[in-house]
Design an enzyme around this catalytic site. Sequence first.
Site, PDB file in Angstrom:
ATOM      1  CG  ASP A  93      -0.968   0.508  -1.006  1.00  8.18           C
ATOM      2  OD1 ASP A  93      -0.343   1.584  -0.852  1.00  8.18           O
ATOM      3  OD2 ASP A  93      -1.470   0.188  -2.094  1.00  8.18           O
ATOM      4  CD1 TRP A  94       1.380   6.329   2.346  1.00 10.08           C
ATOM      5  CD2 TRP A  94       2.192   4.273   2.061  1.00 10.08           C
ATOM      6  NE1 TRP A  94       2.763   6.386   2.482  1.00 10.08           N
ATOM      7  CE2 TRP A  94       3.278   5.138   2.314  1.00 10.08           C
ATOM      8  CE3 TRP A  94       2.471   2.930   1.859  1.00 10.08           C
ATOM      9  CZ2 TRP A  94       4.604   4.717   2.362  1.00 10.08           C
ATOM     10  CZ3 TRP A  94       3.802   2.489   1.906  1.00 10.08           C
ATOM     11  CH2 TRP A  94       4.835   3.374   2.160  1.00 10.08           C
TER      12      TRP A  94
END
Length: 844
Positions: A225-226
Amino acid sequence: MTKLDVEALITELSLPEKISLLAGANAWQTVPIERLNIPAVTVSDGPNGIRGTRFFDSVPSNCFPCGTGMASTFNKELLYQAGELMSKEAKMKGVHCILGPTCNIARGPLGGRAFESYSEDPVLSGHIVSAVINGIQDGKIVACIKHFVCNDQEDERKGVDTIITERALREIYLKPFQLAVRDANPKSFMTAYNKVNGEHVSQSKKLLEDVLRKEWGWDGMVMSDWYGVYSIKESLDAGLNLEMPGPTRFRESVQTVHSVVCNEIHRDVIDKNVRHVLKFIDDCLESGVDPDQDELENTDPKAATLLRQIGGESLVLLKNDDNILPLDPHAKKGNEVIAVIGPNAKAERNSGGGSASLKARYTVTPFDGIVNKVKEKAGDKAVVVEYTLGAYLDKTLPDIGSIMKTETGETGVEARFYKVAPGTPGRKPFDKRISTSTKLFLTDYKHPELPVGEQLFYVDFEGYFTPDESATYEFGCSCLGTAQIFLDDKLIVDNKTKQQRGDAFFLGMGTREERSAVKLEKGKKYKVKVEYGTRPTSSLIVDYQEVGGVYFGAQIKNTHEEALQKAVDLAKKADKVIVVGGLSKEWESEGFDRPDMDIPGYTNKLVEAVSDVNPNVIFVNQTGSPVTMPWVHKVKGLIQAWYGGNELGNAIADVLFGDVNPSGRLSFTFPEKLEHNPSYLNYGSTNGRVLYGEDVFVGYRHYEMVDRKPLFPFGYGLSYTTFEFKNAKAEVGEKTVTVTVDVTNTGKRDGSEVVQIYVSHENPRIIRPAKELKDFAKVFLKSGETKSVSVEMPLLEVTSYWDSYKNQWLSEKATYHALVGASSDNIVGDAVFSTEKDVYWLGV
């Protein structure tokens, strides 16, 4: 596109080139290696539609109903079509990979992203996510299933440690991912931010290597995920193939090369990760997408038709006393008044907030849908639809972009971009845009005249506001950066010289909203100007390094009591009252969890008050998860409408007026109050950890075990017709059990019924749920028609539980009941079957 020769490329790539492939180039693309003709590929959010590669000034998209709404259709075939449409729109946006679907467990009502997931039930989630993925990937677009695993709350999500038994992890939280691997084979996984039992998922060998790859036999690519990477060596060793976004924070060339040449990281580990990235790129290239193409809107009317159908099938009719629904505009002789009241009636509640949100191509509001339907059905008959707000809901003042005009008469505000602050001599804009929104996140704004990485710039937003009535109006703004609002060149709101931290933006990075009230005259044209500076201009210390953003808006200033009284006055003279309320993306969003299960503001008082003066009240609830309904026994009609995407208003009107016979079934148990939910004592982070104390007894599994009747049970939903189930039977094959039941539409309207198959164990060796959903089927029946519905299920899958002593699945030799239900608490058929021996197994 010629396929990549992955093994040959691994031998040709230099070590620094290999390492560069293991992180993104930017927010949305992988790193190209031009020397070897390895192109960049593009990813995009997501779950509610394909945004494309920009938050700011994005090309409008079609917005799909939220996840809990789509799951409530209980229609695999329809959601396969949803995936097909997503793949088509990805291609139009120049996107190779969709960052979705999301299939975390809606463990409790408070989760900020519960709306984005599908259900409290892992099997419903698994079947729905598989249908969507198959639709996406059959269109040659890569799906990235997320968030693996236990990202079921937003509170301290990047560091919270989920403490969970192996059995609950396997039976509930890993299960939808396991079913997706079995039935859809997503080509990419996204890891969760959180820890599981002491270890961040993005560097967990157990979860990424032992379970996902070895046990399940999956061979796709894993991305973070970012900003969800926390190490160099550990994440690479565990098989986190791609760090996102770029440029890298952890896998910088100098440090990583040093770790390799010093034998801290094995070269085979680098090659293994690179191999998966190259295979991912190869999978992406099958789409034929040109990432350099202009992003396009999908204006095909077939898309609107499909979204309207999904929206209509997602709606759940929860209450219909005295058959108040469907509404009939011809029922009364003479003038008829339909009152439409509530904060969601004229609002565009098409999705929840955060990375799932997007710039919708259009949104039909519930009010517009109802008005259009009345015109269509009533013709020349005197049916009047009247509206009043009734109650406020917005945390911040509403977006006014759609009612502003530029100097040249275009809808919206003109944005002028500058390198220097207001008041600087010789100041000239380097860019100009028209924005139809006044809630703007500039995180991905770029311009050739801004140096790469430059985050300091200024924007003046200017437009004209013409009031519909003379009144006192409130103007306000919140920002990540600094902002001031001027009305006819007079400063009225200052969020620059004195700032206080608030929860603006989906990660809670910005200031609180500052407001000011001014008297305005009806029909007079007022110039509104907002002078904004990006994050580096702020006096607040901000942990995040985003460029910035600004939200500004306005509305008439009324007291809650004034709005409520207007609603009561309208309800007194109306024949029918439709209250449209619930929540919004300001209350359900990535970045934070809800503090309680109540609807904020005066909505509950509104429903009570109008019900006291009018017996014919219908409440339409727009939320992504349950809310308390203390007034539920006072309203005759109740519809759960979720966040319905572009076509939400039309879908609501279709059901209200009977053009669509409601067939949605709840994907989530609605408890009477929060304290009844099994996660109540163990939700949210406590000193960096969360205990999943309810174990496998999530949702309806808990309510049935403790014999507590919820407000509305999982799988529940009414229809405008009636159904009868007969002749349930189960037939065991070598590897399957097939459940068959005859379903008859015994009512006067055509409609669809959901056949829900639960399985219970007659005498389990351990404590197990009373029953568990194992599969389902949706069947359409004309009035009076009977159909035989058969559901074939894997025998081991539907009979097994996780044996924590053996660390394997166990299908016991036993007698089982295939329970055919119209909902989790309404079993209408029981078919008995048996297994002949204990079987231990692993895999999918």
